[in-house]
Design a protein around this motif. Structure first.
Motif, PDB file in Angstrom:
ATOM      1  N   LEU A 142       0.825  -1.207   0.000  1.00 39.55           N
ATOM      2  CA  LEU A 142       0.000   0.000   0.000  1.00 39.55           C
ATOM      3  C   LEU A 142       0.859   1.257   0.000  1.00 39.55           C
ATOM      4  CD1 LEU A 142      -2.939  -0.882   2.430  1.00 39.55           C
ATOM      5  CD2 LEU A 142      -3.003  -0.648  -0.063  1.00 39.55           C
ATOM      6  N   MET A 143       1.934   1.256   0.778  1.00 41.74           N
ATOM      7  CA  MET A 143       2.822   2.418   0.770  1.00 41.74           C
ATOM      8  C   MET A 143       3.538   2.530  -0.579  1.00 41.74           C
ATOM      9  SD  MET A 143       4.319   2.786   4.659  1.00 41.74           S
ATOM     10  CE  MET A 143       5.231   1.254   4.650  1.00 41.74           C
ATOM     11  N   ALA A 144       3.880   1.401  -1.190  1.00 43.16           N
ATOM     12  CA  ALA A 144       4.477   1.440  -2.528  1.00 43.16           C
ATOM     13  C   ALA A 144       3.512   2.080  -3.519  1.00 43.16           C
ATOM     14  CB  ALA A 144       4.841   0.023  -2.974  1.00 43.16           C
ATOM     15  N   LEU A 145       2.220   1.754  -3.390  1.00 49.26           N
ATOM     16  CA  LEU A 145       1.214   2.345  -4.271  1.00 49.26           C
ATOM     17  C   LEU A 145       1.160   3.857  -4.089  1.00 49.26           C
ATOM     18  CD1 LEU A 145      -1.161   2.004  -6.248  1.00 49.26           C
ATOM     19  CD2 LEU A 145      -2.649   1.642  -4.265  1.00 49.26           C
ATOM     20  N   GLY A 146       1.232   4.309  -2.824  1.00 51.04           N
ATOM     21  CA  GLY A 146       1.245   5.743  -2.571  1.00 51.04           C
ATOM     22  C   GLY A 146       2.460   6.425  -3.168  1.00 51.04           C
ATOM     23  N   VAL A 147       3.620   5.772  -3.060  1.00 55.35           N
ATOM     24  CA  VAL A 147       4.845   6.332  -3.655  1.00 55.35           C
ATOM     25  C   VAL A 147       4.683   6.472  -5.165  1.00 55.35           C
ATOM     26  CG1 VAL A 147       7.282   5.855  -4.165  1.00 55.35           C
ATOM     27  CG2 VAL A 147       6.394   5.494  -1.840  1.00 55.35           C
ATOM     28  N   ILE A 148       4.200   5.418  -5.814  1.00 55.93           N
ATOM     29  CA  ILE A 148       4.040   5.430  -7.275  1.00 55.93           C
ATOM     30  C   ILE A 148       3.091   6.554  -7.703  1.00 55.93           C
ATOM     31  CG2 ILE A 148       3.124   4.118  -9.233  1.00 55.93           C
ATOM     32  CD1 ILE A 148       4.178   1.569  -7.818  1.00 55.93           C
TER      33      ILE A 148
ATOM     34  N   GLY B 151       5.058  13.688 -12.922  1.00 55.48           N
ATOM     35  CA  GLY B 151       5.564  13.364 -14.251  1.00 55.48           C
ATOM     36  C   GLY B 151       6.719  12.392 -14.251  1.00 55.48           C
ATOM     37  N   LEU B 152       6.951  11.710 -13.131  1.00 52.88           N
ATOM     38  CA  LEU B 152       8.033  10.733 -13.039  1.00 52.88           C
ATOM     39  C   LEU B 152       7.477   9.337 -13.297  1.00 52.88           C
ATOM     40  CD1 LEU B 152       9.747  12.173  -9.851  1.00 52.88           C
ATOM     41  CD2 LEU B 152      10.661  12.249 -12.188  1.00 52.88           C
ATOM     42  N   SER B 153       8.211   8.560 -14.053  1.00 48.90           N
ATOM     43  CA  SER B 153       7.739   7.241 -14.470  1.00 48.90           C
ATOM     44  C   SER B 153       8.438   6.146 -13.669  1.00 48.90           C
ATOM     45  CB  SER B 153       8.020   7.035 -15.963  1.00 48.90           C
ATOM     46  OG  SER B 153       7.713   5.710 -16.349  1.00 48.90           O
ATOM     47  N   VAL B 154       7.651   5.120 -13.299  1.00 45.93           N
ATOM     48  CA  VAL B 154       8.178   3.910 -12.656  1.00 45.93           C
ATOM     49  C   VAL B 154       8.087   2.780 -13.684  1.00 45.93           C
ATOM     50  CG1 VAL B 154       7.781   2.225 -10.800  1.00 45.93           C
ATOM     51  CG2 VAL B 154       7.446   4.670 -10.360  1.00 45.93           C
ATOM     52  N   PRO B 155       9.229   2.129 -13.993  1.00 45.60           N
ATOM     53  CA  PRO B 155      10.550   2.215 -13.360  1.00 45.60           C
ATOM     54  C   PRO B 155      11.561   3.081 -14.107  1.00 45.60           C
ATOM     55  CG  PRO B 155      10.467   0.257 -14.701  1.00 45.60           C
ATOM     56  CD  PRO B 155       9.136   0.942 -14.883  1.00 45.60           C
ATOM     57  N   ARG B 156      11.124   3.825 -15.140  1.00 41.57           N
ATOM     58  CA  ARG B 156      12.103   4.559 -15.942  1.00 41.57           C
ATOM     59  C   ARG B 156      12.898   5.550 -15.103  1.00 41.57           C
ATOM     60  NH1 ARG B 156       9.479   8.590 -19.814  1.00 41.57           N
ATOM     61  NH2 ARG B 156       9.515   9.789 -17.867  1.00 41.57           N
ATOM     62  N   ASP B 157      12.206   6.321 -14.254  1.00 36.68           N
ATOM     63  CA  ASP B 157      12.881   7.321 -13.425  1.00 36.68           C
ATOM     64  C   ASP B 157      13.227   6.786 -12.032  1.00 36.68           C
ATOM     65  OD1 ASP B 157      12.730   9.539 -15.331  1.00 36.68           O
ATOM     66  OD2 ASP B 157      10.567   9.412 -14.978  1.00 36.68           O
ATOM     67  N   VAL B 158      12.334   5.998 -11.470  1.00 34.60           N
ATOM     68  CA  VAL B 158      12.537   5.437 -10.127  1.00 34.60           C
ATOM     69  C   VAL B 158      11.972   4.020 -10.112  1.00 34.60           C
ATOM     70  CG1 VAL B 158      12.122   5.677  -7.651  1.00 34.60           C
ATOM     71  CG2 VAL B 158      12.241   7.725  -9.093  1.00 34.60           C
ATOM     72  N   SER B 159      12.757   3.075  -9.626  1.00 35.43           N
ATOM     73  CA  SER B 159      12.260   1.712  -9.419  1.00 35.43           C
ATOM     74  C   SER B 159      11.612   1.629  -8.034  1.00 35.43           C
ATOM     75  CB  SER B 159      13.395   0.700  -9.519  1.00 35.43           C
ATOM     76  OG  SER B 159      13.819   0.544 -10.864  1.00 35.43           O
ATOM     77  N   VAL B 160      10.554   0.832  -7.935  1.00 35.38           N
ATOM     78  CA  VAL B 160       9.845   0.679  -6.659  1.00 35.38           C
ATOM     79  C   VAL B 160       9.612  -0.806  -6.393  1.00 35.38           C
ATOM     80  CG1 VAL B 160       7.742   1.182  -5.348  1.00 35.38           C
ATOM     81  CG2 VAL B 160       8.702   2.925  -6.883  1.00 35.38           C
ATOM     82  N   VAL B 161       9.941  -1.234  -5.165  1.00 32.42           N
ATOM     83  CA  VAL B 161       9.677  -2.601  -4.707  1.00 32.42           C
ATOM     84  C   VAL B 161       8.844  -2.523  -3.440  1.00 32.42           C
ATOM     85  CG1 VAL B 161      10.707  -4.727  -3.800  1.00 32.42           C
ATOM     86  CG2 VAL B 161      11.766  -3.559  -5.746  1.00 32.42           C
ATOM     87  N   GLY B 162       7.814  -3.364  -3.347  1.00 32.29           N
ATOM     88  CA  GLY B 162       6.954  -3.391  -2.173  1.00 32.29           C
ATOM     89  C   GLY B 162       7.202  -4.622  -1.308  1.00 32.29           C
TER      90      GLY B 162
ATOM     91  N   PRO C 188      -3.383  -9.060  -2.868  1.00 32.43           N
ATOM     92  CA  PRO C 188      -4.176  -9.292  -4.076  1.00 32.43           C
ATOM     93  C   PRO C 188      -4.293  -8.015  -4.906  1.00 32.43           C
ATOM     94  CG  PRO C 188      -5.241 -10.287  -2.176  1.00 32.43           C
ATOM     95  CD  PRO C 188      -4.094  -9.482  -1.640  1.00 32.43           C
ATOM     96  N   GLY C 189      -4.002  -8.121  -6.184  1.00 33.61           N
ATOM     97  CA  GLY C 189      -4.063  -6.965  -7.065  1.00 33.61           C
ATOM     98  C   GLY C 189      -2.734  -6.277  -7.268  1.00 33.61           C
ATOM     99  N   ALA C 190      -1.680  -6.700  -6.554  1.00 33.37           N
ATOM    100  CA  ALA C 190      -0.374  -6.045  -6.723  1.00 33.37           C
ATOM    101  C   ALA C 190       0.133  -6.183  -8.156  1.00 33.37           C
ATOM    102  CB  ALA C 190       0.644  -6.632  -5.748  1.00 33.37           C
ATOM    103  N   ASP C 191      -0.251  -7.259  -8.817  1.00 31.50           N
ATOM    104  CA  ASP C 191       0.176  -7.437 -10.212  1.00 31.50           C
ATOM    105  C   ASP C 191      -0.610  -6.541 -11.167  1.00 31.50           C
ATOM    106  OD1 ASP C 191      -1.965  -9.001  -9.362  1.00 31.50           O
ATOM    107  OD2 ASP C 191      -1.666 -10.538 -10.877  1.00 31.50           O
ATOM    108  N   TYR C 192      -1.680  -5.872 -10.671  1.00 26.94           N
ATOM    109  CA  TYR C 192      -2.454  -4.964 -11.513  1.00 26.94           C
ATOM    110  C   TYR C 192      -2.175  -3.501 -11.204  1.00 26.94           C
ATOM    111  CZ  TYR C 192      -5.081  -8.906 -13.287  1.00 26.94           C
ATOM    112  OH  TYR C 192      -5.432 -10.077 -13.910  1.00 26.94           O
ATOM    113  N   PHE C 193      -1.188  -3.231 -10.352  1.00 27.97           N
ATOM    114  CA  PHE C 193      -0.730  -1.853 -10.212  1.00 27.97           C
ATOM    115  C   PHE C 193      -0.205  -1.404 -11.578  1.00 27.97           C
ATOM    116  CE2 PHE C 193       0.487  -1.526  -5.403  1.00 27.97           C
ATOM    117  CZ  PHE C 193      -0.749  -2.023  -5.053  1.00 27.97           C
ATOM    118  N   THR C 194      -0.014  -0.087 -11.731  1.00 28.34           N
ATOM    119  CA  THR C 194       0.574   0.426 -12.966  1.00 28.34           C
ATOM    120  C   THR C 194       1.907   1.075 -12.641  1.00 28.34           C
ATOM    121  OG1 THR C 194      -1.619   0.851 -13.879  1.00 28.34           O
ATOM    122  CG2 THR C 194       0.241   1.938 -14.961  1.00 28.34           C
ATOM    123  N   PRO C 195       3.023   0.379 -12.934  1.00 30.34           N
ATOM    124  CA  PRO C 195       3.129  -0.984 -13.503  1.00 30.34           C
ATOM    125  C   PRO C 195       2.910  -2.052 -12.422  1.00 30.34           C
ATOM    126  CG  PRO C 195       5.296  -0.124 -13.029  1.00 30.34           C
ATOM    127  CD  PRO C 195       4.340   0.987 -12.672  1.00 30.34           C
TER     128      PRO C 195
END
Length: 345
Positions: free
Chosen positions: A260-266, A273-284, A289-296
């Motif tokens: 959930l905190m990863a979702l907030g960061v993204i 205007g920052l893209s994940v993972p192009r500008d910043v990589s994020v790991v949770g 359930p549904g983590a595979d449907y986050f964007t990305p």
């Protein structure tokens, strides 16, 4: 016409005895699965029980057999993914082992502890499991230790305590998430932690720091959250400010202590205007359930709560049999998805 008083009441052991043509003591021996009852007599009593719909008194049965078939479980009442999933894992494993669970949710009221333990005592629970994500619950069941075995989920083992413990290896999970980002080439890795009074949060911080040190990298910035997406968003705002300000502390990767905190960061990064993972990589962490449907889709660390529940019940049963328990923490699994990649040159 109304029913008589005898028709209204639930059938008792004497009714079964009369129906089966045996003594009250014989019915008691059958109900409590005691030996020295002839098979034909046992079958007749069981048939009478079925015909009458008799239900044995569990409290009285516990006095005779010293087995109530009940395990007490203490929780903080948290609805967060980790504690609630651990509770479900324990309940399923207990049911598979033939036990019922008596649940006590303490919340933040320490005054409930005494009444909870008294209730467990009245129910003649055979053991107690404490799901203790926070230090405040670590010793909650100590008064029962002289009566029944106690198993604690989450708390680190104490060498001088009779409490048995089991857990997912949270420090290993923190190390695996951080090691994965280091392997992709990241050198500035920030961490968004949960509340540090939670065992899981502090151990994931320890894993993050240990892996950075092992790779010879400097400490990243620690941003403390509260497990919510809102706190992750606040951390993401701070991170995007560092990036836009071209700060030397600006990260190329973020390890968040839950999904959930990863979702907030993204979300905060995307707003700027920052893209994940192009500008910043994020790991949770958790693989909710549904983590595979986050964007990305979110790269994350999965905890096996089914195995945690099974291990917990195994340890409790070993304690009931007077056997020692030597159980290693359960290793979490890194799940690779699209939210992490090598940093841009």
């Amino acid at each position: 016409m109304g029913r008589t008083k005898d028709e209204r009441r639930a059938p008792g052991m004497h009714d079964v005895a009369r129906r089966a043509g045996v003594s009250h003591q014989t019915v008691s021996r059958v109900v409590n699965e005691m030996p020295n009852v002839r098979p034909a007599t046992r079958a007749r009593v069981l048939q009478a029980i079925a015909d009458l719909g008799y239900r044995p008194n569990s409290a009285a049965r516990a006095l005779v057999t010293r087995r109530s078939g009940t395990i007490g479980v203490v929780t903080s009442g948290s609805m967060l993914w980790g504690p609630s999933s651990a509770l479900l894992g324990v309940e399923r494993a207990a049911r598979e082992a033939g036990y019922f669970v008596s649940l006590a949710s303490l919340g933040s009221d320490p005054a409930q502890v005494g009444s909870t333990l008294a209730h467990f005592h009245e129910q003649a629970v055979e053991g107690v499991i404490v799901i203790a994500p926070e230090a405040s619950l670590q010793h909650v069941a100590d008064p029962l230790l002289t009566e029944v075995p106690v198993v604690m989920i989450g708390a680190p083992p104490a060498p001088d305590s009779a409490v048995r413990t089991t857990s997912v290896d949270q420090e290993m999970g923190g190390r695996r998430a951080t090691r994965y980002l280091i392997g992709l080439g990241h050198k500035q890795i920030h961490h968004v932690s949960g509340p540090l009074e939670w065992f899981d949060a502090s151990l994931r911080v320890a894993g993050w720091r240990a892996e950075l040190a092992a790779a010879g990298l400097p400490d990243g910035t620690l941003l403390v959250g509260d497990w919510t997406a809102r706190s992750g968003y606040a951390a993401g705002v701070r991170i995007r400010e560092l990036i836009h300000g071209r700060s030397p502390q600006a990260p190329t990767a973020v390890f968040a202590a839950n999904d959930l905190m990863a979702l907030g960061v993204i979300h905060a990064l995307a707003e700027a205007g920052l893209s994940v993972p192009r500008d910043v990589s994020v790991v949770g962490f958790d693989d909710i359930p549904g983590a595979d449907y986050f964007t990305p889709g979110l790269t994350t660390v999965r905890q096996d709560f089914e195995e945690l529940g099974r291990r917990c019940i195994e340890i409790l049963l070993e304690a009931l049999r007077g056997e020692p328990s030597i159980v290693a923490p359960i290793a979490p699994q890194l799940i690779e998805r699209a939210s992490a990649a090598s940093p841009r040159d």
